[in-house]
Write a protein that holds these residues in place. Structure first.
Motif, PDB file in Angstrom:
ATOM      1  N   LYS A 140       0.822  -1.208   0.000  1.00  0.00           N
ATOM      2  CA  LYS A 140       0.000   0.000   0.000  1.00  0.00           C
ATOM      3  C   LYS A 140       0.859   1.263   0.000  1.00  0.00           C
ATOM      4  CE  LYS A 140      -3.715  -0.041   2.685  1.00  0.00           C
ATOM      5  NZ  LYS A 140      -4.567  -0.397   3.841  1.00  0.00           N
ATOM      6  N   ALA A 141       1.968   1.212   0.676  1.00  0.00           N
ATOM      7  CA  ALA A 141       2.846   2.378   0.680  1.00  0.00           C
ATOM      8  C   ALA A 141       4.266   1.962   1.012  1.00  0.00           C
ATOM      9  CB  ALA A 141       2.348   3.407   1.687  1.00  0.00           C
ATOM     10  N   ILE A 142       5.196   2.605   0.338  1.00  0.00           N
ATOM     11  CA  ILE A 142       6.601   2.405   0.694  1.00  0.00           C
ATOM     12  C   ILE A 142       7.158   3.781   1.014  1.00  0.00           C
ATOM     13  CG2 ILE A 142       8.899   1.761  -0.140  1.00  0.00           C
ATOM     14  CD1 ILE A 142       7.648  -0.245  -1.967  1.00  0.00           C
ATOM     15  N   GLN A 143       7.909   3.858   2.087  1.00  0.00           N
ATOM     16  CA  GLN A 143       8.442   5.159   2.431  1.00  0.00           C
ATOM     17  C   GLN A 143       9.882   5.011   2.901  1.00  0.00           C
ATOM     18  OE1 GLN A 143       6.058   7.447   2.007  1.00  0.00           O
ATOM     19  NE2 GLN A 143       6.945   9.353   2.763  1.00  0.00           N
ATOM     20  N   ILE A 144      10.679   5.971   2.558  1.00  0.00           N
ATOM     21  CA  ILE A 144      12.051   5.967   3.049  1.00  0.00           C
ATOM     22  C   ILE A 144      12.230   7.222   3.885  1.00  0.00           C
ATOM     23  CG2 ILE A 144      14.495   5.828   2.411  1.00  0.00           C
ATOM     24  CD1 ILE A 144      13.393   4.847  -0.386  1.00  0.00           C
ATOM     25  N   ILE A 180      13.998  11.977   0.573  1.00  0.00           N
ATOM     26  CA  ILE A 180      12.560  12.173   0.388  1.00  0.00           C
ATOM     27  C   ILE A 180      12.187  12.058  -1.085  1.00  0.00           C
ATOM     28  CG2 ILE A 180      10.705  13.884   0.551  1.00  0.00           C
ATOM     29  CD1 ILE A 180      12.059  14.805   3.191  1.00  0.00           C
ATOM     30  N   GLU A 181      13.040  12.588  -1.893  1.00  0.00           N
ATOM     31  CA  GLU A 181      12.833  12.495  -3.336  1.00  0.00           C
ATOM     32  C   GLU A 181      12.805  11.024  -3.780  1.00  0.00           C
ATOM     33  OE1 GLU A 181      15.546  13.666  -7.170  1.00  0.00           O
ATOM     34  OE2 GLU A 181      15.898  14.764  -5.290  1.00  0.00           O
ATOM     35  N   LEU A 182      13.811  10.291  -3.311  1.00  0.00           N
ATOM     36  CA  LEU A 182      13.883   8.867  -3.632  1.00  0.00           C
ATOM     37  C   LEU A 182      12.636   8.151  -3.136  1.00  0.00           C
ATOM     38  CD1 LEU A 182      15.541   6.364  -4.564  1.00  0.00           C
ATOM     39  CD2 LEU A 182      16.523   6.284  -2.271  1.00  0.00           C
ATOM     40  N   SER A 183      12.262   8.486  -1.916  1.00  0.00           N
ATOM     41  CA  SER A 183      11.077   7.890  -1.319  1.00  0.00           C
ATOM     42  C   SER A 183       9.857   8.115  -2.209  1.00  0.00           C
ATOM     43  CB  SER A 183      10.851   8.515   0.056  1.00  0.00           C
ATOM     44  OG  SER A 183       9.726   7.954   0.661  1.00  0.00           O
ATOM     45  N   GLY A 184       9.725   9.342  -2.671  1.00  0.00           N
ATOM     46  CA  GLY A 184       8.606   9.677  -3.534  1.00  0.00           C
ATOM     47  C   GLY A 184       8.583   8.830  -4.794  1.00  0.00           C
ATOM     48  N   ILE A 185       9.741   8.681  -5.388  1.00  0.00           N
ATOM     49  CA  ILE A 185       9.812   7.894  -6.633  1.00  0.00           C
ATOM     50  C   ILE A 185       9.404   6.452  -6.387  1.00  0.00           C
ATOM     51  CG2 ILE A 185      11.381   7.007  -8.403  1.00  0.00           C
ATOM     52  CD1 ILE A 185      13.053   9.554  -8.004  1.00  0.00           C
ATOM     53  N   VAL A 186      10.015   5.883  -5.378  1.00  0.00           N
ATOM     54  CA  VAL A 186       9.725   4.476  -5.077  1.00  0.00           C
ATOM     55  C   VAL A 186       8.254   4.302  -4.719  1.00  0.00           C
ATOM     56  CG1 VAL A 186      10.213   2.590  -3.481  1.00  0.00           C
ATOM     57  CG2 VAL A 186      12.074   3.998  -4.335  1.00  0.00           C
TER      58      VAL A 186
ATOM     59  N   GLU B 177      -0.475  14.361  -0.611  1.00  0.00           N
ATOM     60  CA  GLU B 177       0.390  15.531  -0.618  1.00  0.00           C
ATOM     61  C   GLU B 177       0.287  16.302   0.695  1.00  0.00           C
ATOM     62  OE1 GLU B 177      -1.805  14.806  -3.101  1.00  0.00           O
ATOM     63  OE2 GLU B 177      -0.205  13.880  -4.286  1.00  0.00           O
ATOM     64  N   ARG B 178      -0.936  16.429   1.178  1.00  0.00           N
ATOM     65  CA  ARG B 178      -1.140  17.144   2.429  1.00  0.00           C
ATOM     66  C   ARG B 178      -0.452  16.425   3.582  1.00  0.00           C
ATOM     67  NH1 ARG B 178      -5.401  20.546   2.727  1.00  0.00           N
ATOM     68  NH2 ARG B 178      -4.004  21.435   4.270  1.00  0.00           N
TER      69      ARG B 178
END
Lengths: 369, 369
Positions: A140-144, A180-186, B177-178
């Motif tokens: 559902k979500a991946i976050q770094i 955060i950028e990487l996290s967003g991409i993944v 986003e929020r």
DNA sequence: GTTAGCACTCGAAAAGGTTGAGTGCTAACA
DNA sequence: TGTTAGCACTCAACCTTTTCGAGTGCTAAC
């Protein structure tokens, strides 16, 4: 289910009395005891005759010539199938359970662990819980998360509300913004995807988009994979092992030792947990020699599988001596199952959305109760 | 430490032989046994005389007139303080331990749990691990991860590499986003701060900056607080309770029952874990009646505190019968402590940076080994 | 100071005896 | 025909007694 054709009313009554008494006293039951304690207007001699018949039919057996009778597996089976009285309602208990589950509802593995503890507390037997190995896990979500210059936290949230995280060290400093950028991409690339579609290669490819050095990306993608793997892995919880020693069957320490050895064995646990079967109430009861293969021939296992929106999210099994208090165990598990599934359905729209989508309604109590 | 002034060489030798034999056989040791098994060129009669002396001095005692002797607490104490032989090096074991710790190094609570398991496996006794309650926790990162429309994951990373997360439901949908924006605000404002500076009010105030409705922010801040609270809470791990039954002292099941009851009691656990004391090796050994207050008078507790960069990150205690194999237990714990602290120091620059900053060097093996 | 010898002690295990709950069977009874 | 009282029999559990042996303390000789 047909074995009681040969049993008339009176034999059934006597069988029930014998089993009830045996469950309570754990002593072979004699005809006189039954005549005295259970007022059925019959003399001990008559009961003796009936008990002899029951023994011949295989419902009872006697440890030796001049002792009372003990129920056989067949006897227990008849008892469980036909003679269990529904447990009395207990609002205080219900409230307590709801309370203990309250803030655990968000994550299934914690939830099942809590259920396992509760069931063990209620029944005073060992309870084994497991999260069900789903064939496919959806991410559902991946976050770094940037933690400090040289470490990041990878977090994977999968369906069935499973959360796994891993702290990984990276070989060279990385600014939080880049992380955060990487996290967003993944995250954008993989959330919503089934786990098997996310191979190490694809993660790497996506990571490359970020322009971060391969050396740094590798431990991070490894971390993500570790998390996904953990989401896919079943977890087991064994609760109440200490209570076991309180049972009178463990007067002899060797029995306790061998039981503990067995219950710790991973394969045995899996067999216990995976014992399938679907009675009307959704519970599986496996008695004594019925599960001889597992070396559990002196024990009984009652398993409840929890199903939400048509798919199994896990199970709780109670393992105890053959002469366990089936009534209490079964009603506890049924109760737990009902409550949990009802609660999950109610919360469905909020915390377990992807599952309730499949059910037609999630307002009434309409499902497969 | 002065009690062996009165003991000459020979008495010490005999005392050691008696204790070694008793630890191994768990039977009262007679003079003839010693004369036969340990070749000291003395007859049983001489040894008998010496043993009588040792009994009078309080190092031994006899269960009844015509039985062999058993070490007293004083005897064990002398044994532990003066007679322990350093354990043989065991590279295979060392490698195994390193392997089992390898991928656990990133998070302290997992690490200590792994250590506890290993120590219990090595010694075959019950081991109790605890993460040390630090007076103040520093928050390194806070993150809020969007999961789906109606749920988010709050993640708190604190120092000592503690990660806690909680899945929370929010009453109304919120776009990813929020959430990320909110996460950024909260994270920027609080990472690096000690936990006590982050009150619910300040979190709320910061959250308000995001312009998200209070209704929605509240469960999220609650989630963050729950996580912080968990970071501050000590955790306990009890491992190997089942192994206990293998000890011959638990021939009688009631002993096992009462021990299990005791070991499950939270207060007892805390007393065990917090037993302070600092011998040269950094271990604390509490023998038999020395810990009578805790109802543990028939047991011994050996505790190792793990210190990294001058602060205690947790401990592992072994609890066993008074006649435990001190040599094995102590060497196992020493070994574990050394290895863990060395490893932590080596990894220091990467995964545990804020702690190693305080040490002067983290290259050589220089610290308080 | 050390040792052999001996009488003594006392728990553990074996052997024997008693008890009592329980059985099966038979014969009388409703 | 089903139920019951009565009686001989069985056998684990428990108690008592006996036997056994590892161990002691003490004394006297080396």
């Amino acid at each position: 289910m047909e074995e009681n054709k040969e049993l008339d009313e009176r034999k059934l009554m006597i069988l029930k009395a014998v089993i009830d008494d045996y469950i309570q006293s754990f002593e072979p039951v004699g005809s006189r005891t039954i005549a005295r304690k259970y007022d059925m207007g019959l003399s001990s001699a008559t009961i003796r005759n009936e008990m002899a018949d029951l023994e011949e039919m295989g419902y009872l057996s006697s440890p030796h010539t001049s002792s009372g009778r003990v129920p056989s597996t067949k006897g227990y089976r008849t008892y469980v199938n036909h003679m269990l009285e529904p447990a009395a309602e207990n609002p205080a208990l219900a409230a307590e359970i709801v309370g203990r589950l309250e803030d655990k509802m968000t994550e299934y593995s914690k939830l099942i662990k809590a259920c396992t503890e509760i069931v063990s507390d209620m029944t005073h037997y060992i309870a084994i819980g497991s999260t069900h190995g789903r064939d496919s896990v959806n991410v559902k979500a991946i976050q770094i998360v940037p933690v400090d210059e040289t470490s990041v936290l990878t977090v994977v949230v999968a369906d069935a509300n499973t959360v796994k995280s891993k702290l990984v060290s990276i070989p060279e400093p990385l600014e939080p913004e880049r992380v955060i950028e990487l996290s967003g991409i993944v995250n954008r690339s993989f959330s919503g995807k089934p786990a098997e579609m996310i191979s190490l290669m694809t993660v790497n490819r996506v990571a490359d988009e970020s322009g971060i050095s391969r050396n740094t990306v590798l431990p991070i993608t490894d971390g993500i994979f570790e998390c996904i793997k953990q989401c896919e892995t079943d977890e087991f919880f064994t609760e109440g092992a200490a209570k076991l020693l309180k049972s009178p069957e463990f007067d002899n320490i060797d029995k306790a030792r061998s039981f503990i050895d067995m219950i710790q064995d991973k394969e045995t646990i899996e067999k216990i947990v995976n014992a399938s079967g679907d009675s009307e109430s959704g519970l599986t009861v496996s008695i004594g020699t019925e599960n001889s293969g597992e070396g559990l021939s002196d024990y009984s296992v009652v398993t409840a599988k929890f199903e939400v929106g048509g798919s199994c999210i896990g199970s709780v099994s109670v393992v105890g001596p053959t002469r366990m208090d089936y009534s209490k165990v079964i009603s506890s598990l049924e109760y737990m199952k009902q409550m949990l599934e009802k609660k999950a359905r109610e919360d469905g729209g909020r915390s377990i959305p992807e599952l309730t989508v499949k059910t037609e309604d999630n307002e009434g109590g309409g499902g497969a109760s």
